[in-house]
Design a protein around this motif. Structure first.
Motif, PDB file in Angstrom:
ATOM      1  N   LYS A 162       0.856  -1.171   0.000  1.00 54.59           N
ATOM      2  CA  LYS A 162       0.000   0.000   0.000  1.00 54.59           C
ATOM      3  C   LYS A 162       0.898   1.228   0.000  1.00 54.59           C
ATOM      4  N   GLY A 163       0.972   1.889  -1.096  1.00 51.86           N
ATOM      5  CA  GLY A 163       1.829   3.065  -1.216  1.00 51.86           C
ATOM      6  C   GLY A 163       3.191   2.715  -1.809  1.00 51.86           C
ATOM      7  N   ILE A 164       3.723   3.655  -2.560  1.00 51.79           N
ATOM      8  CA  ILE A 164       5.006   3.476  -3.242  1.00 51.79           C
ATOM      9  C   ILE A 164       6.127   3.884  -2.301  1.00 51.79           C
ATOM     10  N   GLY A 165       7.042   2.949  -2.046  1.00 50.57           N
ATOM     11  CA  GLY A 165       8.139   3.248  -1.132  1.00 50.57           C
ATOM     12  C   GLY A 165       9.272   4.018  -1.784  1.00 50.57           C
ATOM     13  N   LYS A 166       9.599   3.650  -3.041  1.00 50.82           N
ATOM     14  CA  LYS A 166      10.711   4.303  -3.726  1.00 50.82           C
ATOM     15  C   LYS A 166      10.357   4.470  -5.199  1.00 50.82           C
ATOM     16  N   ALA A 167      10.731   5.635  -5.770  1.00 54.96           N
ATOM     17  CA  ALA A 167      10.372   5.920  -7.157  1.00 54.96           C
ATOM     18  C   ALA A 167      11.352   6.900  -7.764  1.00 54.96           C
ATOM     19  N   ILE A 168      11.504   6.809  -9.093  1.00 51.82           N
ATOM     20  CA  ILE A 168      12.232   7.833  -9.844  1.00 51.82           C
ATOM     21  C   ILE A 168      11.304   8.327 -10.945  1.00 51.82           C
ATOM     22  N   ASP A 169      11.372   9.629 -11.234  1.00 52.49           N
ATOM     23  CA  ASP A 169      10.437  10.223 -12.192  1.00 52.49           C
ATOM     24  C   ASP A 169      11.166  11.106 -13.184  1.00 52.49           C
ATOM     25  N   GLU A 181       1.342  15.603 -14.804  1.00 51.09           N
ATOM     26  CA  GLU A 181       0.286  14.741 -14.272  1.00 51.09           C
ATOM     27  C   GLU A 181       0.848  13.432 -13.733  1.00 51.09           C
ATOM     28  N   THR A 182       1.824  12.868 -14.439  1.00 56.21           N
ATOM     29  CA  THR A 182       2.413  11.599 -13.993  1.00 56.21           C
ATOM     30  C   THR A 182       3.167  11.784 -12.684  1.00 56.21           C
ATOM     31  N   GLY A 183       4.013  12.793 -12.607  1.00 54.97           N
ATOM     32  CA  GLY A 183       4.767  13.043 -11.382  1.00 54.97           C
ATOM     33  C   GLY A 183       3.862  13.336 -10.206  1.00 54.97           C
ATOM     34  N   THR A 184       2.791  14.069 -10.450  1.00 54.70           N
ATOM     35  CA  THR A 184       1.835  14.374  -9.390  1.00 54.70           C
ATOM     36  C   THR A 184       1.165  13.102  -8.880  1.00 54.70           C
ATOM     37  N   ALA A 185       0.817  12.197  -9.795  1.00 54.76           N
ATOM     38  CA  ALA A 185       0.216  10.928  -9.390  1.00 54.76           C
ATOM     39  C   ALA A 185       1.181  10.123  -8.519  1.00 54.76           C
ATOM     40  N   VAL A 186       2.472  10.167  -8.856  1.00 53.67           N
ATOM     41  CA  VAL A 186       3.464   9.445  -8.049  1.00 53.67           C
ATOM     42  C   VAL A 186       3.539  10.041  -6.653  1.00 53.67           C
ATOM     43  N   VAL A 187       3.595  11.364  -6.549  1.00 56.56           N
ATOM     44  CA  VAL A 187       3.649  12.023  -5.238  1.00 56.56           C
ATOM     45  C   VAL A 187       2.456  11.611  -4.390  1.00 56.56           C
ATOM     46  N   ASN A 188       1.276  11.607  -4.978  1.00 56.83           N
ATOM     47  CA  ASN A 188       0.061  11.291  -4.226  1.00 56.83           C
ATOM     48  C   ASN A 188      -0.031   9.820  -3.828  1.00 56.83           C
ATOM     49  N   ALA A 189       0.754   8.963  -4.495  1.00 58.79           N
ATOM     50  CA  ALA A 189       0.715   7.534  -4.189  1.00 58.79           C
ATOM     51  C   ALA A 189       1.868   7.080  -3.304  1.00 58.79           C
ATOM     52  N   LEU A 190       2.714   8.011  -2.857  1.00 62.26           N
ATOM     53  CA  LEU A 190       3.852   7.627  -2.022  1.00 62.26           C
ATOM     54  C   LEU A 190       3.393   7.100  -0.666  1.00 62.26           C
ATOM     55  N   ALA A 191       4.104   6.091  -0.188  1.00 65.61           N
ATOM     56  CA  ALA A 191       3.836   5.545   1.132  1.00 65.61           C
ATOM     57  C   ALA A 191       4.409   6.461   2.204  1.00 65.61           C
ATOM     58  N   ALA A 192       4.092   6.170   3.451  1.00 65.98           N
ATOM     59  CA  ALA A 192       4.715   6.903   4.557  1.00 65.98           C
ATOM     60  C   ALA A 192       6.230   6.763   4.452  1.00 65.98           C
ATOM     61  N   TYR A 193       6.912   7.892   4.536  1.00 65.81           N
ATOM     62  CA  TYR A 193       8.374   7.969   4.423  1.00 65.81           C
ATOM     63  C   TYR A 193       8.879   7.537   3.045  1.00 65.81           C
ATOM     64  N   GLY A 199      -1.202  19.194   0.635  1.00 66.54           N
ATOM     65  CA  GLY A 199      -0.982  18.984   2.055  1.00 66.54           C
ATOM     66  C   GLY A 199      -0.871  17.543   2.493  1.00 66.54           C
ATOM     67  N   ARG A 200      -1.210  16.605   1.592  1.00 63.66           N
ATOM     68  CA  ARG A 200      -1.121  15.200   1.980  1.00 63.66           C
ATOM     69  C   ARG A 200       0.309  14.771   2.297  1.00 63.66           C
ATOM     70  N   ILE A 201       1.272  15.497   1.784  1.00 60.12           N
ATOM     71  CA  ILE A 201       2.661  15.127   2.053  1.00 60.12           C
ATOM     72  C   ILE A 201       3.002  15.310   3.531  1.00 60.12           C
ATOM     73  N   VAL A 202       2.231  16.149   4.229  1.00 64.99           N
ATOM     74  CA  VAL A 202       2.428  16.309   5.676  1.00 64.99           C
ATOM     75  C   VAL A 202       2.267  14.972   6.385  1.00 64.99           C
ATOM     76  N   THR A 245       9.834  12.073   1.091  1.00 63.09           N
ATOM     77  CA  THR A 245      10.954  12.897   0.659  1.00 63.09           C
ATOM     78  C   THR A 245      10.938  12.997  -0.860  1.00 63.09           C
ATOM     79  N   ILE A 246      10.971  14.226  -1.371  1.00 66.10           N
ATOM     80  CA  ILE A 246      11.014  14.477  -2.808  1.00 66.10           C
ATOM     81  C   ILE A 246      12.267  15.305  -3.095  1.00 66.10           C
ATOM     82  N   ARG A 247      13.111  14.832  -3.994  1.00 66.28           N
ATOM     83  CA  ARG A 247      14.349  15.543  -4.280  1.00 66.28           C
ATOM     84  C   ARG A 247      14.683  15.445  -5.763  1.00 66.28           C
ATOM     85  N   GLY A 248      15.512  16.369  -6.209  1.00 66.58           N
ATOM     86  CA  GLY A 248      15.963  16.345  -7.587  1.00 66.58           C
ATOM     87  C   GLY A 248      17.311  15.665  -7.707  1.00 66.58           C
ATOM     88  N   PHE A 249      17.638  15.268  -8.944  1.00 67.32           N
ATOM     89  CA  PHE A 249      18.946  14.691  -9.238  1.00 67.32           C
ATOM     90  C   PHE A 249      19.437  15.234 -10.568  1.00 67.32           C
TER      91      PHE A 249
END
Length: 327
Positions: free
Chosen positions: A211-218, A223-235, A253-256, A261-265
């Motif tokens: 339930k929820g995505i633990g690790k992802a690269i985008d 729209e796709t990146g936003t869907a990934v953010v909204n589907a991230l698991a806790a931590y 606000g759901r990220i609260v 963690t969302i970061r660039g590379f």
């Protein structure tokens, strides 16, 4: 020599020119390489458009990946011979660009081309494979651990699948077109999700049981990146390394509550932080996998250096897969 050049930033069809430039010569401690293949990367297109993280001085030649054959050795160069097949390491030409027929480089920026690779394959070994390798390290991916990879049919997406086979982690890929799915499943993907279209969170749970995505690269954002953010698991952890959609990711606000963690590379900045010894070790490890076939770049389309219209078309239309400029 022939070269592709631009004197202002803008749409490729408006600013790129096929020009004749003087053929350079190798000075003391330098090597002259006849370039036979050059990769087209999204960063090259963004640079021409003027939207990349850094802008070159104009006029400029695009490109930072290439392979070729040593044409001449400058005074004092040892360990190389005329006729050797070589790959130019990132940074080999500085801001000079690789969309040209010849380049003068320092020998420490050359790597022998593995016999298993064609020149076209050799020209797309570094940007995508190093990025995939480093991001998998940054996420500390473990054997059997699933990672979501957007733009799974891209060259980097396929590089992640090859790396997953070596390291044992599992790739769940997203694609824009459902017909791209079977090729990725055949290449070892644990599952494929169509975005936009599928319910990302539901499909992820169906494929992984989590339930929820633990690790992802985008690489897409929008729209796709936003869907990934909204589907991230806790931590959960998301690394963003591209902006193929040209649209921003919406974070609410759901990220609260997920404390994700969302970061660039950015590969160039990452490399600038490393010591020459660390980069040398990384290059050696990746090169060994190209040599023994564990990693094998896939080239979808080639276009000749003197076919400016063809270069503009394949670089801007998308959908041509990995494109290499030859000749």
């Amino acid at each position: 020599m022939k070269a592709i050049e631009f004197h202002e930033f803008g749409a490729l069809a408006d600013v790129l020119q096929l020009v004749e430039q003087p053929t350079p010569t190798a000075g003391a401690g330098e090597v002259l390489v006849r370039l036979t293949a050059r990769s087209i990367n999204p960063s090259d297109v963004y640079t021409i458009q003027g939207t990349y993280g850094v802008r070159p001085s104009l006029p400029a030649v695009p490109g930072n990946e290439a392979a070729g054959v040593i044409e001449a050795l400058g005074e004092g160069v040892t360990g190389w011979s005329v006729g050797d097949r070589v790959i130019l390491m990132l940074g080999a030409v500085g801001t000079a660009g690789t969309w040209r027929e010849y380049a003068v480089v320092k020998p420490q920026f050359l790597v022998p081309t593995p016999a298993a690779l064609s020149d076209a394959q050799a020209a797309c070994t570094w940007v995508n494979y190093l990025t995939a390798w480093i991001m998998s390290d940054e996420l500390q991916l473990q054997p059997d651990e699933p990672v979501l990879v957007t733009a799974g049919a891209s060259h980097l997406g396929r590089a992640m699948l090859q790396l997953a086979a070596v390291r044992g982690f599992k790739v769940v890929a997203t694609v824009r077109k459902p017909e791209q799915a079977q090729a990725l499943l055949d290449a070892g993907a644990l599952g494929v999700i169509t975005l936009p279209g599928d319910d990302l969170a539901k499909r992820w749970k169906d494929i992984t049981g989590q339930k929820g995505i633990g690790k992802a690269i985008d690489a897409v954002a929008g729209e796709t990146g936003t869907a990934v953010v909204n589907a991230l698991a806790a931590y959960g952890q998301l690394i963003i390394y591209g902006l193929l959609s040209g649209e921003p990711i919406q974070v609410d606000g759901r990220i609260v509550f997920s404390e994700a963690t969302i970061r660039g590379f950015w590969l160039g900045r990452w490399l600038n932080r490393q010591t020459p010894q660390a980069i040398g070790t990384l290059i050696a490890e990746v090169s060994a996998m190209f040599a023994d076939g564990r990693l094998a770049p896939h080239v979808d389309t080639t276009v000749a250096l003197d076919d400016l219209a063809g270069i503009v078309r394949v670089a801007t239309e998308g959908g041509a897969g990995k494109v290499v400029i030859t000749g």
